[in-house]
Design a protein around this motif. Structure first.
Motif, PDB file in Angstrom:
ATOM      1  N   TYR A  21      20.739  31.932 -21.989  1.00  0.00           N
ATOM      2  CA  TYR A  21      19.258  31.181 -22.705  1.00  0.00           C
ATOM      3  C   TYR A  21      17.629  31.266 -21.638  1.00  0.00           C
ATOM      4  N   VAL A  48      14.619  32.690 -24.664  1.00  0.00           N
ATOM      5  CA  VAL A  48      13.530  32.119 -24.543  1.00  0.00           C
ATOM      6  C   VAL A  48      12.344  33.259 -24.023  1.00  0.00           C
ATOM      7  N   SER A  74      17.193  25.329 -27.317  1.00  0.00           N
ATOM      8  CA  SER A  74      16.616  24.189 -26.629  1.00  0.00           C
ATOM      9  C   SER A  74      17.300  22.855 -26.530  1.00  0.00           C
TER      10      SER A  74
END
Length: 308
Positions: A35, A39, A75
């Motif tokens: 994750y 990002v 997200s």
């Protein structure tokens, strides 16, 4: 459906990935790392495009928007998914589930259309080079991006208006790690035929129309490139498309079956693993593909992070 308690469901339990002990911690760590990397990669692409004048053209405007979209895309799903790996309380409220579904479908549908716009942009750049600067002005590009988001938002709103009307009775367990259309259709105890029909029609429009645009664009590009006499010229033309084409293949191949027949997909034993491909793996790989396969992005990255 007779014999089932038609009380309103206040929350769902996302079963996610059943793991124990050390595997739980390993999965949590791996998902958290993926994750943050996803990002970070997409933020880097946005920063690189904004800070380099050589990348101020339509292709990179669309790429920047794709990176912005994918930050929100992961997200919406991954933070809840990561927390649920270690948490005993895997509940999500009915409103939270509908909100997650709405944002996720909006972003997925927007990405379908945006990838088609990017393919059309490459078609114009290679097949209509003299008309390209006249057509792809900044204002028109901004309108195309806004149109992509409007298509995604409209599609999601229509789908959600039908899904939210379904009754879920006493069923509150979803054998998935996020609220998606397929599990919700399958656990509904009311007639879901209208929701399925609307979902199928919109899936055909939002998936097949952009897919046909991509295919038509690349067929024209291939025909044009093969007419270029020099191998160096052909290689240069193909290099501007290869990264986008790779991303298209990855995204479409992992989502096509799922969203053309969502109810059937839920009964498929490996449905969660297929979902992981397009919600976790593909967003992680996309920025890497654009950086590794695109010479202009690599050069701009060196400029950005090299002291001058």
């Amino acid at each position: 459906m007779g014999g089932r308690n038609e009380t309103k469901v206040m929350y769902f339990i996302l079963l996610g990935f059943p793991t124990t002990g050390e595997l739980q911690l390993l999965l949590f760590s791996a998902l958290l790392l993926v994750y943050f990397l996803t990002v970070l990669e997409n933020l880097l692409i946005i920063v690189i495009i904004r800070n380099n004048h050589s990348l101020q053209n339509p292709m990179y405007l669309f790429l920047g928007n794709l990176s912005f979209l994918e930050i929100w895309y992961v997200s919406v799903i991954e933070p809840k998914m990561i927390l649920d790996v270690l948490s005993h309380d895997k509940r999500i409220s009915f409103q939270g589930c509908m909100a997650q579904l709405h944002f996720f479908v909006t972003l997925v549908c927007t990405e379908y259309v945006l990838l088609a716009v990017m393919a059309w942009d490459r078609f114009l750049a290679i097949c209509k080079p003299l008309r390209y600067p006249l057509i792809m002005r900044h204002r028109f590009c901004a309108q195309l991006v806004a149109g992509c988001w409007m298509c995604g938002l409209a599609t999601s709103s229509i789908k959600l208006s039908f899904i939210a009307r379904l009754s879920f009775c006493d069923v509150d367990k979803i054998n998935h790690y996020f609220c998606d259309i397929s599990p919700l259709l399958n656990i509904s105890c009311s007639d879901s035929s209208s929701a399925e029909l609307v979902d199928f029609i919109l899936a055909l429009l939002v998936i097949l129309v952009p897919l046909c645009t991509v295919l038509a664009s690349y067929i024209c590009i291939l025909v044009t490139v093969l007419k270029i006499p020099s191998s160096q010229g052909r290689q240069k033309a193909f290099s501007t498309c290869s990264s986008h084409l790779t991303v298209v293949i990855l995204f479409y191949s992992t989502t096509l079956f799922t969203y053309c027949h969502p109810k059937l997909m839920y009964t498929y034993p490996a449905n969660k693993l297929v979902s992981v491909l397009y919600t976790v793996v593909v967003p992680l790989l996309n920025p890497l593909i654009y950086c590794l396969r695109n010479k202009e992005v690599r050069c701009a990255m060196k400029k950005t992070f090299t002291c001058r």
